[in-house]
Design an enzyme around this catalytic site. Structure first.
Site, short mmCIF file in Angstrom:
data_model
loop_
_atom_site.label_atom_id
_atom_site.label_comp_id
_atom_site.label_asym_id
_atom_site.label_seq_id
_atom_site.Cartn_x
_atom_site.Cartn_y
_atom_site.Cartn_z
N THR A 1 -87.16 84.38 13.54
CA THR A 1 -86.82 83.92 14.89
C THR A 1 -88.00 83.13 15.44
OG1 THR A 1 -85.50 85.90 15.15
CG2 THR A 1 -86.07 84.72 17.17
N GLU B 1 -81.20 84.74 11.03
CA GLU B 1 -80.54 86.01 10.64
C GLU B 1 -80.11 86.74 11.90
OE1 GLU B 1 -81.91 89.07 11.45
OE2 GLU B 1 -83.66 88.19 12.44
N LEU C 1 -79.32 90.28 11.59
CA LEU C 1 -79.12 91.66 11.15
C LEU C 1 -79.62 92.68 12.17
CD1 LEU C 1 -81.98 92.93 9.90
CD2 LEU C 1 -81.38 91.41 8.04
N GLU D 1 -80.99 96.49 12.69
CA GLU D 1 -81.58 97.59 11.94
C GLU D 1 -80.60 98.76 11.94
OE1 GLU D 1 -85.61 98.44 13.03
OE2 GLU D 1 -86.04 96.32 13.14
N LYS E 1 -80.17 81.87 17.64
CA LYS E 1 -80.69 83.22 17.51
C LYS E 1 -81.24 83.75 18.83
CE LYS E 1 -82.10 87.05 15.96
NZ LYS E 1 -83.04 87.43 14.94
N GLY F 1 -79.00 103.33 29.62
CA GLY F 1 -79.92 104.32 29.07
C GLY F 1 -81.33 104.01 29.51
N CYS G 1 -87.18 92.95 18.12
CA CYS G 1 -86.56 91.65 18.41
C CYS G 1 -86.32 91.38 19.90
CB CYS G 1 -85.24 91.53 17.65
SG CYS G 1 -85.50 91.41 15.89
N ARG H 1 -91.29 99.97 16.93
CA ARG H 1 -91.82 98.82 17.66
C ARG H 1 -91.15 98.72 19.03
NH1 ARG H 1 -90.81 94.05 13.62
NH2 ARG H 1 -89.06 95.40 13.16
C1 UDX Z 1 -81.03 93.01 17.56
C2 UDX Z 1 -79.74 92.19 17.50
O1 UDX Z 1 -78.62 93.04 17.74
C3 UDX Z 1 -79.61 91.53 16.13
O2 UDX Z 1 -78.45 90.72 16.07
C4 UDX Z 1 -80.86 90.68 15.89
O3 UDX Z 1 -80.82 90.08 14.62
C5 UDX Z 1 -82.12 91.51 16.04
O4 UDX Z 1 -82.13 92.16 17.30
P1 UDX Z 1 -81.81 95.38 16.63
O5 UDX Z 1 -83.14 95.09 17.24
O6 UDX Z 1 -81.74 95.95 15.26
O7 UDX Z 1 -80.92 94.04 16.59
O8 UDX Z 1 -81.09 96.42 17.59
P2 UDX Z 1 -79.80 96.50 18.52
O9 UDX Z 1 -78.77 97.32 17.87
O10 UDX Z 1 -79.40 95.17 18.99
O11 UDX Z 1 -80.40 97.34 19.73
C6 UDX Z 1 -81.50 96.84 20.50
C7 UDX Z 1 -81.88 97.80 21.58
O12 UDX Z 1 -80.89 97.81 22.60
C8 UDX Z 1 -82.05 99.25 21.13
O13 UDX Z 1 -83.19 99.77 21.78
C9 UDX Z 1 -80.78 99.93 21.63
O14 UDX Z 1 -80.93 101.31 21.88
C10 UDX Z 1 -80.55 99.15 22.91
N1 UDX Z 1 -79.16 99.17 23.38
C11 UDX Z 1 -78.17 98.64 22.59
C12 UDX Z 1 -78.85 99.71 24.62
O15 UDX Z 1 -79.73 100.19 25.33
N2 UDX Z 1 -77.55 99.69 25.04
C13 UDX Z 1 -76.55 99.18 24.31
O16 UDX Z 1 -75.41 99.19 24.78
C14 UDX Z 1 -76.87 98.63 23.03
#
Ligand code: UDX
Length: 477
Positions: free
Chosen positions: A147, A177, A179, A181, A239, A288, A295, A372
């Site tokens: 990114t 990407e 993705l 986690e 992205k 929450g 990211c 992180r």
């Molecule tokens: C994110 C993007 O979803 C992904 O497409 C990108 O490539 C990388 O960044 P990720 O960091 O793995 O992915 O986590 P994600 O599932 O998006 O959750 C990010 C944060 O948001 C987490 O701390 C999660 O707990 C929080 N979250 C997610 C909320 O607080 N509420 C929600 O409804 C959804």
């Protein structure tokens, strides 16, 4: 911009020039073997490609080459072992070897927030591109996956051309990407879309060839993988725009949580009700303690910094607010803890001395060991400053959390953590915590006080078991 659906016939409709040697199964390298690169390398080897993962960290490479995955990601261990054994997947620390091996080189290195501001640090991109380009001996395509701020792909192209030996044709493409986690392997093998930012037919065809097996897998499963072919700038922006939207959606519902707390309403029911509107949708509406991870937080800051540089700062001013709402939710847990423990918050912050607080969770979300910018760990850090005795339990992230927060206790089980606790705080929505029996946990705790920072517990069951339950954006029952 054209939208193509290549899963039935990925290459031929647009084949206007001949792909280079190695196609239709070009050999692939992935530069940077962290979360992104190691997952991509294992998944593309699984798809049948010859893959070389390259990283400058010799310890990481040695582990990966021995089949030891340094990160916790469901399914990745199996893919790694299977493909190392098949011989399709190898790892190296050598740029020369990567240059010699690959037709298509994916840049998967990190772009962390710079310590001196909000912008992204591109030094790993610079070193990987220059390190690789200097060793190229034949035509190659360098594909950015990391990114980055808009404009980076053009800069990478200049760098690559400057450092490649004379007469070697090196081209650049950008294919971000998406993705998540915890679902990383699934997201790589079965993406909901792919973006190709290209300048030439040659690059586009080679990218199709490098993804052909992925389209074939989709076809066998009766799915389609939409491909959006764009210019460089759009591919880069896709992205950060996607992550800015997701972050905004989460902060929106967390702002509603603040309003619900003031009005005595329930944000979980509010989210459910608005989510039934298909224009809004019910995903990413869980209130929450806010978003974290490697990211979303850094991406929205880097996006603002870059927009400022290109004269579009005003357009993204709202992202500052998104960030502020996000930070406020972490502080809210501290206020709730003070209320539940009946301790005032003085000018030097709350004093919870003499109490034991069980913190359930440390990873930024479940099914990962990544801490992180973890909201849960930030809450634990803030609680640790109150002079309370803090005991953290996380099923996977304890080791990484300990490196960030060494001066608190770490339990090896949920029961050990809550034993004798005056207050229990759930900060990561692991299934183990959702499924915990409130009666059994209540027998162990000194006092039945719980803060559900993720709104992930069955609050009626916990209240029925005698717990003083506080959710985020929910009325006190
Ligand atoms: C994110 C993007 O979803 C992904 O497409 C990108 O490539 C990388 O960044 P990720 O960091 O793995 O992915 O986590 P994600 O599932 O998006 O959750 C990010 C944060 O948001 C987490 O701390 C999660 O707990 C929080 N979250 C997610 C909320 O607080 N509420 C929600 O409804 C959804």
């Amino acid at each position: 911009m054209t939208v193509q659906y290549p899963s039935t016939s990925p290459v031929q409709p647009h084949a206007t020039s001949t792909p280079p040697s190695g196609a239709p199964r070009p050999r692939l390298t992935f530069l940077g073997c962290g979360y992104l690169g190691s997952t991509y390398a294992a998944c593309f080897a699984e798809l049948g490609y010859e893959v070389l993962g390259m990283d400058v960290d010799a310890e990481r490479v040695a582990k990966l080459a021995a089949g030891q995955n340094p990160i916790h990601e469901p399914g990745l261990d199996e893919l790694l072992k299977h493909n190392l054994a098949s011989g399709r997947l190898r790892f190296t620390t050598s740029y020369a070897e990567a240059a010699e091996f690959g037709d298509v080189h994916f840049i998967c290195v990190g772009t962390p927030q710079r310590p001196d501001g909000m912008a992204a640090d591109l030094s790993y991109i610079e070193s990987s591109v220059t390190g690789l380009a200097a060793h190229l001996t034949r035509p190659a395509l360098i594909v950015g996956k990391s990114t980055v701020p808009v404009g980076t792909a053009n800069w990478v192209e200049e760098l690559a051309c400057k450092h490649a030996p004379d007469g070697v044709d090196v081209q650049v493409a950008w294919s971000p990407e998406f993705l998540r986690e915890g679902f990383a392997c699934e997201d790589v093998l079965r993406p909901d879309r792919i973006v190709f930012g290209v300048k030439s037919d040659w690059a586009r065809q080679l990218l199709y060839a490098a993804h052909k097996a992925l389209f074939e897998l989709a076809a066998t499963e009766d799915r389609e993988v939409p491909v959006v072919v764009t210019d460089f700038a759009t591919a880069e922006l896709v992205k950060v725009a996607a992550n800015a939207f997701l972050a905004t959606k989460i902060s929106f519902i967390n702002a509603m949580a603040e309003v619900c707390e003031a009005a005595g309403a329930d944000v979980t029911l509010l989210a459910k009700s608005i989510g039934y509107d298909s224009r809004i949708g019910n995903k990413f509406l869980r209130a929450g303690i806010g978003f974290g991870g490697g990211c979303l937080p850094k991406d929205i800051r880097a996006f603002q910094a870059r927009a400022q540089e290109i004269g579009a700062g005003e357009a993204l001013r709202f992202l500052h607010e998104v960030d502020l709402v996000n930070q406020r939710r972490r502080n809210r847990v501290l206020q709730m803890a003070a209320e539940l423990l009946n301790r005032p918050i003085g000018p030097a912050g709350p004093d919870f001395s003499g109490t034991k607080i069980a913190v359930l969770g440390a990873a930024f979300k479940p099914n990962t060991d990544d801490v992180r910018d973890s909201p849960g760990l930030a809450v634990a850090k803030a609680l640790a400053k109150t002079s309370a005795e803090i005991v953290i339990y996380d099923p996977e992230a304890a080791e990484k959390a300990r490196q960030e927060l060494p001066d608190v206790a770490y339990a090896t089980s949920l029961t050990e953590a809550v034993d004798g606790a005056d207050l229990t705080c759930v900060v990561t929505a692991w299934d183990e915590f959702r499924r915990a029996d409130p009666h059994a946990v209540g027998e162990l705790a000194k006092a039945r006080r719980i803060i559900d920072g993720m709104n992930c517990l069955d609050h009626a069951a916990w209240i029925a078991a005698g717990w003083d339950y506080r959710g985020m954006g929910r009325p006190i029952l």
